[in-house]
Write a protein that holds these residues in place. Sequence first.
Motif, PDB file in Angstrom:
ATOM      1  N   THR A 117      31.042  63.499  40.406  1.00  0.00           N
ATOM      2  CA  THR A 117      30.532  62.749  41.552  1.00  0.00           C
ATOM      3  C   THR A 117      31.253  63.203  42.805  1.00  0.00           C
ATOM      4  N   LYS A 118      30.689  62.819  43.957  1.00  0.00           N
ATOM      5  CA  LYS A 118      31.251  63.210  45.245  1.00  0.00           C
ATOM      6  C   LYS A 118      31.296  61.993  46.165  1.00  0.00           C
ATOM      7  N   LEU A 119      32.385  61.874  46.900  1.00  0.00           N
ATOM      8  CA  LEU A 119      32.568  60.797  47.871  1.00  0.00           C
ATOM      9  C   LEU A 119      32.850  61.385  49.249  1.00  0.00           C
ATOM     10  N   ALA A 120      32.823  60.512  50.259  1.00  0.00           N
ATOM     11  CA  ALA A 120      33.147  60.892  51.643  1.00  0.00           C
ATOM     12  C   ALA A 120      32.090  61.809  52.243  1.00  0.00           C
ATOM     13  N   HIS A 121      30.838  61.374  52.169  1.00  0.00           N
ATOM     14  CA  HIS A 121      29.738  62.074  52.842  1.00  0.00           C
ATOM     15  C   HIS A 121      29.609  61.516  54.255  1.00  0.00           C
ATOM     16  N   PRO A 122      29.520  62.381  55.266  1.00  0.00           N
ATOM     17  CA  PRO A 122      29.423  61.879  56.645  1.00  0.00           C
ATOM     18  C   PRO A 122      28.083  61.211  56.924  1.00  0.00           C
ATOM     19  N   ALA A 123      28.033  60.468  58.022  1.00  0.00           N
ATOM     20  CA  ALA A 123      26.790  59.830  58.448  1.00  0.00           C
ATOM     21  C   ALA A 123      25.712  60.887  58.640  1.00  0.00           C
ATOM     22  N   ALA A 124      24.516  60.595  58.144  1.00  0.00           N
ATOM     23  CA  ALA A 124      23.416  61.546  58.223  1.00  0.00           C
ATOM     24  C   ALA A 124      22.737  61.484  59.588  1.00  0.00           C
ATOM     25  N   PRO A 125      22.057  62.552  59.992  1.00  0.00           N
ATOM     26  CA  PRO A 125      21.293  62.510  61.242  1.00  0.00           C
ATOM     27  C   PRO A 125      20.268  61.370  61.214  1.00  0.00           C
ATOM     28  N   PRO A 126      19.889  60.843  62.383  1.00  0.00           N
ATOM     29  CA  PRO A 126      19.004  59.664  62.424  1.00  0.00           C
ATOM     30  C   PRO A 126      17.666  59.833  61.707  1.00  0.00           C
ATOM     31  N   HIS A 127      17.131  61.068  61.658  1.00  0.00           N
ATOM     32  CA  HIS A 127      15.816  61.239  61.046  1.00  0.00           C
ATOM     33  C   HIS A 127      15.871  61.303  59.521  1.00  0.00           C
ATOM     34  N   ILE A 128      17.079  61.329  58.953  1.00  0.00           N
ATOM     35  CA  ILE A 128      17.221  61.392  57.500  1.00  0.00           C
ATOM     36  C   ILE A 128      17.375  59.979  56.943  1.00  0.00           C
ATOM     37  N   ASN A 129      16.572  59.654  55.947  1.00  0.00           N
ATOM     38  CA  ASN A 129      16.586  58.312  55.371  1.00  0.00           C
ATOM     39  C   ASN A 129      17.654  58.227  54.276  1.00  0.00           C
ATOM     40  N   ILE A 130      18.910  58.080  54.715  1.00  0.00           N
ATOM     41  CA  ILE A 130      20.035  57.931  53.796  1.00  0.00           C
ATOM     42  C   ILE A 130      20.808  56.682  54.205  1.00  0.00           C
ATOM     43  N   SER A 131      21.110  55.839  53.252  1.00  0.00           N
ATOM     44  CA  SER A 131      21.751  54.562  53.542  1.00  0.00           C
ATOM     45  C   SER A 131      23.092  54.734  54.249  1.00  0.00           C
ATOM     46  N   HIS A 132      23.276  53.960  55.329  1.00  0.00           N
ATOM     47  CA  HIS A 132      24.552  53.980  56.040  1.00  0.00           C
ATOM     48  C   HIS A 132      25.673  53.396  55.187  1.00  0.00           C
ATOM     49  N   LYS A 133      25.315  52.653  54.135  1.00  0.00           N
ATOM     50  CA  LYS A 133      26.348  52.091  53.261  1.00  0.00           C
ATOM     51  C   LYS A 133      26.960  53.153  52.350  1.00  0.00           C
ATOM     52  N   ARG A 134      26.264  54.248  52.189  1.00  0.00           N
ATOM     53  CA  ARG A 134      26.745  55.315  51.307  1.00  0.00           C
ATOM     54  C   ARG A 134      27.370  56.476  52.082  1.00  0.00           C
ATOM     55  N   THR A 135      27.256  56.446  53.399  1.00  0.00           N
ATOM     56  CA  THR A 135      27.795  57.515  54.228  1.00  0.00           C
ATOM     57  C   THR A 135      28.697  56.920  55.300  1.00  0.00           C
ATOM     58  N   TRP A 136      29.683  57.704  55.724  1.00  0.00           N
ATOM     59  CA  TRP A 136      30.576  57.245  56.790  1.00  0.00           C
ATOM     60  C   TRP A 136      31.364  58.402  57.360  1.00  0.00           C
ATOM     61  N   ASP A 137      31.681  58.274  58.633  1.00  0.00           N
ATOM     62  CA  ASP A 137      32.538  59.244  59.295  1.00  0.00           C
ATOM     63  C   ASP A 137      33.958  58.687  59.328  1.00  0.00           C
ATOM     64  N   PRO A 138      34.955  59.508  59.028  1.00  0.00           N
ATOM     65  CA  PRO A 138      36.336  59.013  58.970  1.00  0.00           C
ATOM     66  C   PRO A 138      36.808  58.307  60.233  1.00  0.00           C
ATOM     67  N   ASP A 139      36.300  58.731  61.405  1.00  0.00           N
ATOM     68  CA  ASP A 139      36.752  58.103  62.644  1.00  0.00           C
ATOM     69  C   ASP A 139      36.037  56.789  62.943  1.00  0.00           C
ATOM     70  N   LYS A 140      35.144  56.368  62.011  1.00  0.00           N
ATOM     71  CA  LYS A 140      34.409  55.124  62.219  1.00  0.00           C
ATOM     72  C   LYS A 140      34.836  54.029  61.238  1.00  0.00           C
ATOM     73  N   VAL A 141      35.833  54.309  60.397  1.00  0.00           N
ATOM     74  CA  VAL A 141      36.290  53.305  59.440  1.00  0.00           C
ATOM     75  C   VAL A 141      37.738  52.939  59.759  1.00  0.00           C
ATOM     76  N   ASP A 142      38.098  51.709  59.430  1.00  0.00           N
ATOM     77  CA  ASP A 142      39.440  51.217  59.749  1.00  0.00           C
ATOM     78  C   ASP A 142      40.521  51.830  58.868  1.00  0.00           C
ATOM     79  N   ASP A 143      40.176  52.048  57.591  1.00  0.00           N
ATOM     80  CA  ASP A 143      41.169  52.522  56.628  1.00  0.00           C
ATOM     81  C   ASP A 143      40.483  53.534  55.717  1.00  0.00           C
ATOM     82  N   ILE A 144      40.718  54.808  55.974  1.00  0.00           N
ATOM     83  CA  ILE A 144      40.046  55.869  55.226  1.00  0.00           C
ATOM     84  C   ILE A 144      40.357  55.786  53.741  1.00  0.00           C
ATOM     85  N   ALA A 145      41.629  55.641  53.413  1.00  0.00           N
ATOM     86  CA  ALA A 145      42.034  55.623  52.006  1.00  0.00           C
ATOM     87  C   ALA A 145      41.388  54.465  51.272  1.00  0.00           C
ATOM     88  N   GLN A 146      41.346  53.291  51.892  1.00  0.00           N
ATOM     89  CA  GLN A 146      40.764  52.136  51.224  1.00  0.00           C
ATOM     90  C   GLN A 146      39.255  52.295  51.056  1.00  0.00           C
TER      91      GLN A 146
END
Length: 334
Positions: free
Chosen positions: A98-127
């Motif tokens: 499996t793979k974790l830490a996928h960045p936020a997808a471009p707006p036209h791509i239908n991928i859940s924001h709950k499954r993607t994130w940018d490191p500079d947009k989360v409070d605690d990367i490790a958690q």
Amino acid sequence: MNDDTSKAGGDLRAVTLHNGVTMPTLAFGCAFGDWVGRTDFQGFLPEQAWRAVSLALDSGYRAFDGARVYGTERIVGTLLGQRFASGALTREDLFITTKLAHPAAPPHINISHKRTWDPDKVDDIAQRVRDDMVDTLDDLGLGYVDLLLMHWPGGFGQHTSPDPDFPRQARATIWRTFCELADKGAARAIGVSNFTVHHLRQLLEDIPEPERRPTVNQVEIHPYCRNPELEDFCRTQGIVVTAYAPFASGALGMLQDPTLTAIAERHGKTVGQIVLRWHVQSGRTALPKTSKAERMAENQAIDDFALSDDEMQAIDALGTGEARRTCPDPSFVA
């Protein structure tokens, strides 16, 4: 047909990672949908996994490559659970990636924001990594995965942190968390995906312990998309290269390429078999994916022939010049 298999060398069915874990050479890819623009819908279609993964299991696949972002882990876990319940399979029969830490997808791509994130947009990367791993194992219904990969080295756009070194620091934080998860037994091996030589050099400098280096780098490689410099660097570091999109995701007309079709006719094989044989003879592992049972069987039947040196060089030559990609170019990630 050329029956000389001695040219390939080594074990065609498995490789041993630098930490001693044995990984199958071919794994079934569990990403379904369209992200190369063939249809109006751009995104993942996990419902297609029910039939395809069932057929893959019936066809003898025991290695499956997934990711949190694909949305197929619950389906894969349910199908595996059925085999466990019947006694047809045990956990030890399988190799699950499996793979974790996928960045936020471009707006036209239908991928859940709950499954993607940018490191500079989360409070605690490790958690966030730890929480995603818990959700992944829950969906899979497993106590551990065999291989855990950092999905991307960073975001697709500009990061908002004022620190220019932030992407590098974020990768190191994610990697240390992966090491922690491996130490706890949540993953038997850890690696990266979509990492360039630049990203790898930085990571090896930031976490210099040799036993902590990635075991695998999973990147887009096919006859139209090659990166010899990256492969050479990985080889010197003992990092196994895995090719995703080994058939160019069915795009670019690659499976109709005259060079490949001529080699396939010469061996009495399909173009897909020629491409997979080229991958393994080049020392890579690969992630073929198809929805057809007959293709699944064909893709695994590549150990009864070998490509000649001239044929290998002819296929290599298809990828000279600028790489033709079906996924984003990771070299643009800082």
